[in-house]
Design a protein around this motif. Structure first.
Motif, PDB file in Angstrom:
ATOM      1  N   THR A  26       0.839  -1.200   0.000  1.00  0.00           N
ATOM      2  CA  THR A  26       0.000   0.000   0.000  1.00  0.00           C
ATOM      3  C   THR A  26       0.870   1.244   0.000  1.00  0.00           C
ATOM      4  O   THR A  26       0.640   2.181  -0.756  1.00  0.00           O
ATOM      5  N   ASN A  27       1.894   1.236   0.823  1.00  0.00           N
ATOM      6  CA  ASN A  27       2.800   2.385   0.898  1.00  0.00           C
ATOM      7  C   ASN A  27       3.497   2.596  -0.436  1.00  0.00           C
ATOM      8  O   ASN A  27       3.622   3.720  -0.911  1.00  0.00           O
ATOM      9  N   ASP A  28       3.938   1.517  -1.063  1.00  0.00           N
ATOM     10  CA  ASP A  28       4.623   1.646  -2.348  1.00  0.00           C
ATOM     11  C   ASP A  28       3.697   2.193  -3.423  1.00  0.00           C
ATOM     12  O   ASP A  28       4.127   2.921  -4.306  1.00  0.00           O
ATOM     13  N   MET A  29       2.418   1.846  -3.369  1.00  0.00           N
ATOM     14  CA  MET A  29       1.472   2.349  -4.354  1.00  0.00           C
ATOM     15  C   MET A  29       1.297   3.856  -4.228  1.00  0.00           C
ATOM     16  O   MET A  29       0.977   4.535  -5.188  1.00  0.00           O
ATOM     17  N   LEU A  30       1.532   4.382  -3.045  1.00  0.00           N
ATOM     18  CA  LEU A  30       1.352   5.805  -2.804  1.00  0.00           C
ATOM     19  C   LEU A  30       2.629   6.608  -2.989  1.00  0.00           C
ATOM     20  O   LEU A  30       2.640   7.806  -2.781  1.00  0.00           O
ATOM     21  N   ALA A  34       3.853  13.162  -2.830  1.00  0.00           N
ATOM     22  CA  ALA A  34       4.935  13.786  -2.061  1.00  0.00           C
ATOM     23  C   ALA A  34       4.795  13.506  -0.566  1.00  0.00           C
ATOM     24  O   ALA A  34       5.781  13.217   0.112  1.00  0.00           O
ATOM     25  N   SER A  35       3.586  13.578  -0.036  1.00  0.00           N
ATOM     26  CA  SER A  35       3.393  13.359   1.398  1.00  0.00           C
ATOM     27  C   SER A  35       3.752  11.926   1.790  1.00  0.00           C
ATOM     28  O   SER A  35       4.295  11.691   2.869  1.00  0.00           O
ATOM     29  N   ALA A  36       3.460  10.957   0.916  1.00  0.00           N
ATOM     30  CA  ALA A  36       3.808   9.569   1.212  1.00  0.00           C
ATOM     31  C   ALA A  36       5.318   9.375   1.200  1.00  0.00           C
ATOM     32  O   ALA A  36       5.856   8.642   2.029  1.00  0.00           O
ATOM     33  N   VAL A  37       5.981  10.036   0.286  1.00  0.00           N
ATOM     34  CA  VAL A  37       7.440   9.938   0.226  1.00  0.00           C
ATOM     35  C   VAL A  37       8.044  10.554   1.476  1.00  0.00           C
ATOM     36  O   VAL A  37       8.923   9.963   2.111  1.00  0.00           O
ATOM     37  N   ARG A  38       7.581  11.739   1.851  1.00  0.00           N
ATOM     38  CA  ARG A  38       8.100  12.382   3.064  1.00  0.00           C
ATOM     39  C   ARG A  38       7.860  11.504   4.286  1.00  0.00           C
ATOM     40  O   ARG A  38       8.739  11.366   5.135  1.00  0.00           O
ATOM     41  N   ALA A  39       6.666  10.911   4.387  1.00  0.00           N
ATOM     42  CA  ALA A  39       6.358  10.042   5.530  1.00  0.00           C
ATOM     43  C   ALA A  39       7.288   8.838   5.553  1.00  0.00           C
ATOM     44  O   ALA A  39       7.781   8.444   6.609  1.00  0.00           O
ATOM     45  N   ARG A  40       7.541   8.259   4.404  1.00  0.00           N
ATOM     46  CA  ARG A  40       8.423   7.090   4.326  1.00  0.00           C
ATOM     47  C   ARG A  40       9.841   7.444   4.757  1.00  0.00           C
ATOM     48  O   ARG A  40      10.566   6.610   5.283  1.00  0.00           O
ATOM     49  N   LEU A  41      10.235   8.697   4.553  1.00  0.00           N
ATOM     50  CA  LEU A  41      11.578   9.156   4.927  1.00  0.00           C
ATOM     51  C   LEU A  41      11.616   9.796   6.307  1.00  0.00           C
ATOM     52  O   LEU A  41      12.571  10.474   6.647  1.00  0.00           O
ATOM     53  N   SER A  48      12.768  17.631   0.443  1.00  0.00           N
ATOM     54  CA  SER A  48      11.759  18.163  -0.465  1.00  0.00           C
ATOM     55  C   SER A  48      11.513  17.110  -1.535  1.00  0.00           C
ATOM     56  O   SER A  48      12.394  16.335  -1.872  1.00  0.00           O
ATOM     57  N   VAL A  49      10.302  17.072  -2.029  1.00  0.00           N
ATOM     58  CA  VAL A  49       9.920  16.072  -3.017  1.00  0.00           C
ATOM     59  C   VAL A  49       9.406  16.788  -4.249  1.00  0.00           C
ATOM     60  O   VAL A  49       8.563  17.674  -4.150  1.00  0.00           O
ATOM     61  N   ARG A  50       9.940  16.411  -5.388  1.00  0.00           N
ATOM     62  CA  ARG A  50       9.510  17.000  -6.655  1.00  0.00           C
ATOM     63  C   ARG A  50       9.089  15.902  -7.600  1.00  0.00           C
ATOM     64  O   ARG A  50       9.670  14.830  -7.614  1.00  0.00           O
ATOM     65  N   TYR A  51       8.113  16.198  -8.434  1.00  0.00           N
ATOM     66  CA  TYR A  51       7.609  15.248  -9.403  1.00  0.00           C
ATOM     67  C   TYR A  51       8.579  15.146 -10.578  1.00  0.00           C
ATOM     68  O   TYR A  51       9.077  16.157 -11.066  1.00  0.00           O
TER      69      TYR A  51
END
Length: 108
Positions: A26-30, A34-41, A48-51
């Motif tokens: 589920t986490n990988d699907m998200l 950006a918020s999921a990436v920040r949470a994972r880190l 900062s997360v950029r597309y």
């Protein structure tokens, strides 16, 4: 100086490293959010997360973006591809080709 009686204060604990969450399907699907990436880190405020558009160059484009934030303005996809091409040798190529052929985890 530096003797036992020099009044050198109490030791301080090092700053705690951010907690990195383990990947779940589920986490990988998200991970595109950006918020999921920040949470994972570990919600590190310095992250900062950029597309980055998915393409054959997306890895290099992400690296260029990060390098430019660090002041390496000469970085480009072409420069990074050249660096990799110059650093790779036949032995390394054959190892990765074998991992891919055997469907090793992360190479399938």
């Amino acid at each position: 100086g530096g003797g036992a009686g020099d009044g050198g204060g109490a030791a301080t604990a090092p700053a705690a490293a951010p907690v990195v969450r383990e990947a779940t399907s589920t986490n990988d699907m998200l991970m595109s959010r950006a918020s999921a990436v920040r949470a994972r880190l570990g919600n590190d405020p310095l992250v900062s997360v950029r597309y980055t558009e998915a393409s054959g160059d997306c890895f290099y484009e992400a690296a260029v973006c990060a390098l430019k934030e660090l002041g390496y303005f000469y970085a480009s996809v072409e420069v990074l591809r050249d660096v990799v091409a110059e650093a790779i040798n036949l032995e390394t190529f054959q190892m990765y080709r074998l991992l891919w052929a055997q469907s090793a985890e992360g190479f399938a």
